[in-house]
Design an enzyme around this catalytic site. Sequence first.
Site, PDB file in Angstrom:
ATOM      1  N   TRP A  99      -9.576   1.444  -2.860  1.00 28.35           N
ATOM      2  CA  TRP A  99      -9.829   3.074  -2.145  1.00 28.35           C
ATOM      3  C   TRP A  99      -9.053   3.979  -2.884  1.00 28.35           C
ATOM      4  O   TRP A  99      -9.786   4.799  -3.728  1.00 28.35           O
ATOM      5  CB  TRP A  99      -9.507   2.945  -0.819  1.00 28.35           C
ATOM      6  N   CYS A 206     -16.537   0.604   1.505  1.00 27.90           N
ATOM      7  CA  CYS A 206     -14.901   0.607   2.398  1.00 27.90           C
ATOM      8  C   CYS A 206     -15.123   0.097   3.662  1.00 27.90           C
ATOM      9  O   CYS A 206     -16.303   0.061   4.197  1.00 27.90           O
ATOM     10  CB  CYS A 206     -14.724   2.038   2.708  1.00 27.90           C
ATOM     11  N   HIS A 208     -14.556   0.525   6.358  1.00 24.95           N
ATOM     12  CA  HIS A 208     -14.564   1.372   7.617  1.00 24.95           C
ATOM     13  C   HIS A 208     -15.737   2.323   7.248  1.00 24.95           C
ATOM     14  O   HIS A 208     -15.982   3.425   8.193  1.00 24.95           O
ATOM     15  CB  HIS A 208     -13.280   2.233   7.645  1.00 24.95           C
ATOM     16  N   ASN A 423      -5.014  -4.851   8.172  1.00 24.51           N
ATOM     17  CA  ASN A 423      -5.071  -3.634   7.700  1.00 24.51           C
ATOM     18  C   ASN A 423      -4.687  -2.409   8.943  1.00 24.51           C
ATOM     19  O   ASN A 423      -5.261  -2.402   9.755  1.00 24.51           O
ATOM     20  CB  ASN A 423      -6.632  -3.448   7.082  1.00 24.51           C
ATOM     21  N   SER A 425      -4.999   0.468   9.106  1.00 22.00           N
ATOM     22  CA  SER A 425      -5.705   1.405   8.355  1.00 22.00           C
ATOM     23  C   SER A 425      -5.535   3.094   9.008  1.00 22.00           C
ATOM     24  O   SER A 425      -5.568   3.245  10.008  1.00 22.00           O
ATOM     25  CB  SER A 425      -7.363   1.271   8.642  1.00 22.00           C
ATOM     26  N   SER A 427      -7.848   5.082   8.605  1.00 20.56           N
ATOM     27  CA  SER A 427      -9.120   5.301   9.042  1.00 20.56           C
ATOM     28  C   SER A 427      -9.249   5.476  10.767  1.00 20.56           C
ATOM     29  O   SER A 427      -9.935   5.706  11.396  1.00 20.56           O
ATOM     30  CB  SER A 427     -10.185   4.388   8.548  1.00 20.56           C
ATOM     31  N   THR A 457      -3.359   0.787   3.852  1.00 23.82           N
ATOM     32  CA  THR A 457      -3.810   1.023   2.722  1.00 23.82           C
ATOM     33  C   THR A 457      -3.914   2.167   1.921  1.00 23.82           C
ATOM     34  O   THR A 457      -3.668   2.136   0.584  1.00 23.82           O
ATOM     35  CB  THR A 457      -5.492   0.514   2.873  1.00 23.82           C
TER      36      THR A 457
END
Length: 538
Positions: A99, A206, A208, A423, A425, A427, A457
């Site tokens: 990413w 991705c 997410h 992860n 994340s 997000s 990430t």
Amino acid sequence: MSYIEEEDQRYWDEVAAVKNWWKDSRWRYTKRPFTAEQIVAKRGNLKIEYPSNVQAKKLWGILERNFKNKEASFTYGCLDPTMVTQMAKYLDTVYVSGWQSSSTASSTDEPSPDLADYPMNTVPNKVNHLWMAQLFHDRKQREERMTTPKDQRHKVANVDYLRPIIADADTGHGGLTAVMKLTKLFVERGAAGIHIEDQAPGTKKCGHMAGKVLVPISEHINRLVAIRAQADIMGTDLLAIARTDSEAATLITSTIDHRDHPFIIGSTNPDIQPLNDLMVMAEQAGKNGAELQAIEDEWLAKAGLKLFNDAVVDAINNSPLPNKKAAIEKYLTQSKGKSNLEARAIAKEIAGTDIYFDWEAPRTREGYYRYQGGTQCAINRAVAYAPFADLIWMESKLPDYKQAKEFADGVHAVWPEQKLAYNLSPSFNWKKAMPRDEQETYIKRLGALGYAWQFITLAGLHTTALISDTFAKAYAKQGMRAYGELVQEPEMANGVDVVTHQKWSGANYVDNMLKMITGGVSSTAAMGKGVTEDQFKS
């Protein structure tokens, strides 16, 4: 001995060495569907020792210790050499995110969201960028330590800059030969481990994002085998991490693997035509946009979409069978692990009738089958991947401890020694997900479940954005006061070595190399009299 006899002898000696290598405890849980003879035959005559193999062994040792002690290594996505040197002081691994690379480091310099549509050398290039920095700062530090008297050496930093790098291989950027070439790039450029996900390459998203399309279990296993085969050809212990996006996936490319059948959705309404046929007719009639969407929505509402198991359960509940609960339990027990064809036969025997179920009818216009993911679906895939992967990672929608435990328990019920990855994340909205005291213990709690390696990430991206926004805003208002208060003074107070950026960049190291070459004197030394960095000496 003739040349051919010598050639044979070298070959069989190398085969024996590979077989002995594979007996190491490192490989006690690894399944290889190929032979040592096949691997050696695909090697060249020149044996190359890859430095990344040292890093792979180091990484495996870290994860073995973590899993045994129910602990975790945790790290985050690194953007550049500055960041990798600062991370090395506190964290024992480094992550390279696809990413982040997509948005900040594509080899075409064209930024993009995380669709893996950048050239396949993009992430390996970033790995090499960081690896070369690690090697340089390790050399620089060693030179400083070895030229410092023993009684003073304790004052000199002793950072392990050679932290193993784990990198994002996306879906492998193509077919199996592409996976092998990508693996080769990663090994050559310093990666200790790579992760690869079970999405389809042309539609990769991705983890997410919505609209994720999976490949069959067997296809992803082939990718994992390709990674191991390429690493074996190169003679390295590269770690292969299997990521599954099945928890939130809604589509799959094929029904070819029976292990996927329980999660593929079909229509249970025999009175409607296939969706794609209906949509083609509507387009030919001149309908478009909202009209087409309305037609699709109406079809979906009528189709009775569900999994085959759910269709059987509903059919039994609506049947005249006397003991419906027992019939359902009998069906679910007998059909577990079976193909849809076998499950249909079992259902007919128990329910006394054919169950209408058509997974072709709801296929999308791209030809994908509809799919119902979830945690149990991810466990199903993880169990299949485990013999071919060093770690397994389930991408998830939320930082949900109960879900993480369900996944870990499900995998460990079949493969108790399987190491897991997680992860952490950005997000996720962490403030909404859990209170701060739970945030503080989350990594530790996951470590106790077997998540031996965890990572944020995109923390490199977000921390860079935060300090850049904070400083730029203050600098616009306060001028150099902002730099002093927000950057330089905190650097000095916290002992950040980059405050003396000439020294950090290796100016002393290079000066000493020049003096070594010129006999100890250099009138052009970068750190000689007049260097402004003297202002920082206490």
